[in-house]
Write an enzyme that holds these catalytic residues in place. Structure first.
Site, PDB file in Angstrom:
ATOM      1  N   GLU A 183     -34.247 -14.938 -25.965  1.00  0.00           N
ATOM      2  CA  GLU A 183     -34.815 -16.143 -26.591  1.00  0.00           C
ATOM      3  C   GLU A 183     -35.936 -16.636 -25.689  1.00  0.00           C
ATOM      4  O   GLU A 183     -35.682 -17.017 -24.538  1.00  0.00           O
ATOM      5  CB  GLU A 183     -33.764 -17.249 -26.765  1.00  0.00           C
TER       6      GLU A 183
ATOM      7  N   GLU B  77     -25.148 -18.057 -25.237  1.00  0.00           N
ATOM      8  CA  GLU B  77     -25.230 -19.234 -24.349  1.00  0.00           C
ATOM      9  C   GLU B  77     -23.846 -19.831 -24.043  1.00  0.00           C
ATOM     10  O   GLU B  77     -23.615 -21.035 -24.242  1.00  0.00           O
ATOM     11  CB  GLU B  77     -26.163 -20.285 -24.962  1.00  0.00           C
TER      12      GLU B  77
HETATM   13  O1  AHR Z   1     -33.261 -20.816 -30.940  1.00  0.00           O
HETATM   14  C1  AHR Z   1     -32.672 -22.076 -31.102  1.00  0.00           C
HETATM   15  C2  AHR Z   1     -31.429 -22.256 -30.251  1.00  0.00           C
HETATM   16  O2  AHR Z   1     -31.799 -22.300 -28.907  1.00  0.00           O
HETATM   17  C3  AHR Z   1     -30.409 -21.161 -30.314  1.00  0.00           C
HETATM   18  O3  AHR Z   1     -29.509 -21.316 -31.357  1.00  0.00           O
HETATM   19  C4  AHR Z   1     -29.699 -21.296 -29.004  1.00  0.00           C
HETATM   20  O4  AHR Z   1     -29.186 -20.079 -28.544  1.00  0.00           O
HETATM   21  C5  AHR Z   1     -30.729 -21.886 -28.085  1.00  0.00           C
HETATM   22  O5  AHR Z   1     -30.244 -22.967 -27.392  1.00  0.00           O
END
Ligand code: AHR
Length: 499
Positions: A291, A172
């Site tokens: 994610e 990110e």
């Molecule tokens: O999964 C939780 C968090 O969400 C992770 O660390 C990040 O990559 C995202 O913002």
């Protein structure tokens, strides 16, 4: 309500890459400590790995697990996490405001992954670090020996290389919350150079560049385009991240989020292909949705957390039944894009926004465990290009959304056909027909349904079986002369298996 599912065995979306059933373990909250690792607990094995967690992860058949972050990776000093435990330093961990003891690290994670039967998807730190450290980490992990870092691995008791083939180039990096946050051009350059060095070292590795942190990022679109413009030749996948929630208490809108996910994927595919066209490229960039999940239940609680403690109860969403419906729909969406989505990680795996929860006395399955497990186990093969003729509704956030989400997965060799479907209607059952005359000789093996009168029902340690899948009654699905007639109850997740 009535709907129709149309499939043709010659009209295929593509083979499922098993890695779309991946997951994620970050050094965050109790994911590692108390989740997968708890030294001294009677529930742990000789390496301190929680045996109850190992068993539940095996049940999910998770093919690959992303590690060690997440936001955590942007400050990760991998050397702190290897070697004799007594010599590993504790450090302030800036992403989540806690103390990291490093008692569990890279080598333990590799061992743990072997025990659950998963591969490792490793992330490098492109926040506070860069290409040099990524190269050193790869040397430690994959080089056969005779060099400083590969010999250090051997000295730490790992004679054979870990042979990790899939690598995330940071995490990110578009997010202002990220340590070492970068502009798209800055990130694109460093991602390209990091991937180049890594591929000099091990030409077999594949790399994932960071896409946007979510679709709402103001830089969405231009971020993807610029990053790929800089790094197209060096990277293999572009990442997508997205979490959904129902803080507004609008279930119809919440369940329409899979439409948002579908649009997100289509948009990113278009950008990848636009850069390909601009570069007169031959190579195709595929997607890593590394994610995805529901995340909102723990937000308020987490604002009250004390800082600089170890392994607090952080991001511990307790999932309800409607969350399981959306998770089922999101998996259907990923499958429907099997031609381009090759990797996906449910975020995360244990305790932190996770299908598995643990306490000092046991481990249990959250509601979302079930659609994830059943899709992972039975959703492998070839995705049929599934047309769904369904009534639609107007959702607040995503516009027109289908009442029925569905996809069919065919395994020609094993001669199995599996239909996954979610009826999102909150008040009406859905009568569904599907012409399966091309699949001669196939019979219904089972129709499994996940449903609950209470959309807010949850599983807890005391009551772990409030929301569990059951066999649907025989009247719910009939196959006559190759024509399937099924009834999907209002707000239900369904899986019909034929063979
Ligand atoms: O999964 C939780 C968090 O969400 C992770 O660390 C990040 O990559 C995202 O913002």
């Amino acid at each position: 309500k009535k709907a129709q599912i149309i499939v043709d065995k010659y009209f295929l979306t593509g083979k499922t890459d098993k890695r779309i059933y991946g997951s994620f373990i970050e050094h965050l909250g109790r994911a590692v400590y108390e989740g997968i690792y708890q030294e001294g607990s009677s529930l742990s094995d000789e390496q301190g790995f929680r045996k109850d967690t190992l068993e539940l992860v095996r049940e999910l058949q998770v093919p690959i697990v992303r590690y060690p972050g997440g936001n955590f990776v942007s400050g990760f000093r991998w050397e702190d996490s290897v070697g004799p435990k007594a010599q590993r330093p504790s450090r302030p961990e800036l992403a989540w405001g806690v103390i990291e003891t490093n008692q569990f690290g890279l080598n333990e994670f590799v061992d743990w992954s072997k025990k659950v039967g998963s591969d490792v998807m490793m992330a490098v730190n492109l926040g506070t670090r860069g290409p040099e450290d990524a190269k050193n980490l790869l040397e430690y992990c994959n080089f056969k020996g005779g060099t400083y870092y590969s010999d250090l691995r051997k000295a730490h008791g790992y004679e054979q290389p870990h042979d990790i083939k899939l690598w995330c180039l940071g995490n990110e990096m578009d997010g202002p919350w990220q340590m070492g946050h970068k502009t798209a051009t800055e990130y694109g350059r460093v991602a390209a150079e990091t991937a180049r060095l890594m591929k000099f070292m091990d030409p077999e590795v594949e790399t994932v560049a960071c896409g946007s942190s979510n679709l709402e990022m103001p830089t969405f679109g231009s971020w993807e385009y610029t990053v790929l413009d800089e790094a197209y030749d060096q990277v293999d996948y572009l990442s997508l991240h997205q979490y959904y929630g129902n803080a507004a208490g609008d279930t119809a809108d919440f369940l329409a989020s899979s439409k948002g996910m579908d649009d997100f994927i289509s948009g990113v595919v278009s950008i990848c292909d636009a850069v390909k066209a601009k570069k007169h490229g031959k190579k195709q960039i595929n997607l890593s949705f590394d994610e995805w999940n529901v995340w909102y239940h723990s937000n308020e609680q987490d604002k009250k957390l004390e800082k600089w403690v170890q392994a607090p109860h952080q991001l511990e969403d307790v999932y309800n039944f409607e969350d399981a419906l959306l998770v089922g729909s999101m998996l259907i969406t990923l499958l429907r894009h099997a031609d381009r989505v090759k990797i996906a990680c449910m975020a995360q795996l244990v305790n932190v926004i996770a299908p598995i929860m643990t306490s000092d006395t046991g481990a249990w399955r959250q509601t979302i465990f079930y659609p994830y497990m059943l899709t992972s186990v039975f959703g492998r093969g070839t995705v049929l290009n599934t047309q769904v003729l369904t009534p639609v509704y107007e959702s607040r956030t995503y516009g027109e959304a289908p009442y029925l989400d569905s996809v069919c997965v065919w395994d020609e060799e094993k001669e199995t056909l599996t239909i996954f479907a979610v009826n999102k209607s909150l008040d009406e059952d859905m009568e569904v027909s599907c012409d399966l005359r091309q699949f001669e000789g196939y019979k219904i093996i089972e129709h499994i349904v996940l449903n609950n009168d209470d959309l807010q029902a949850v599983n807890t340690e005391a009551q772990p079986e409030n929301v569990v899948p059951v066999k649907a009654s025989a009247e719910c699905s009939k196959l006559d002369g190759g024509k399937l007639e099924a009834v999907f109850a209002k707000h239900s997740w369904n899986m019909i298996r034929l063979a």
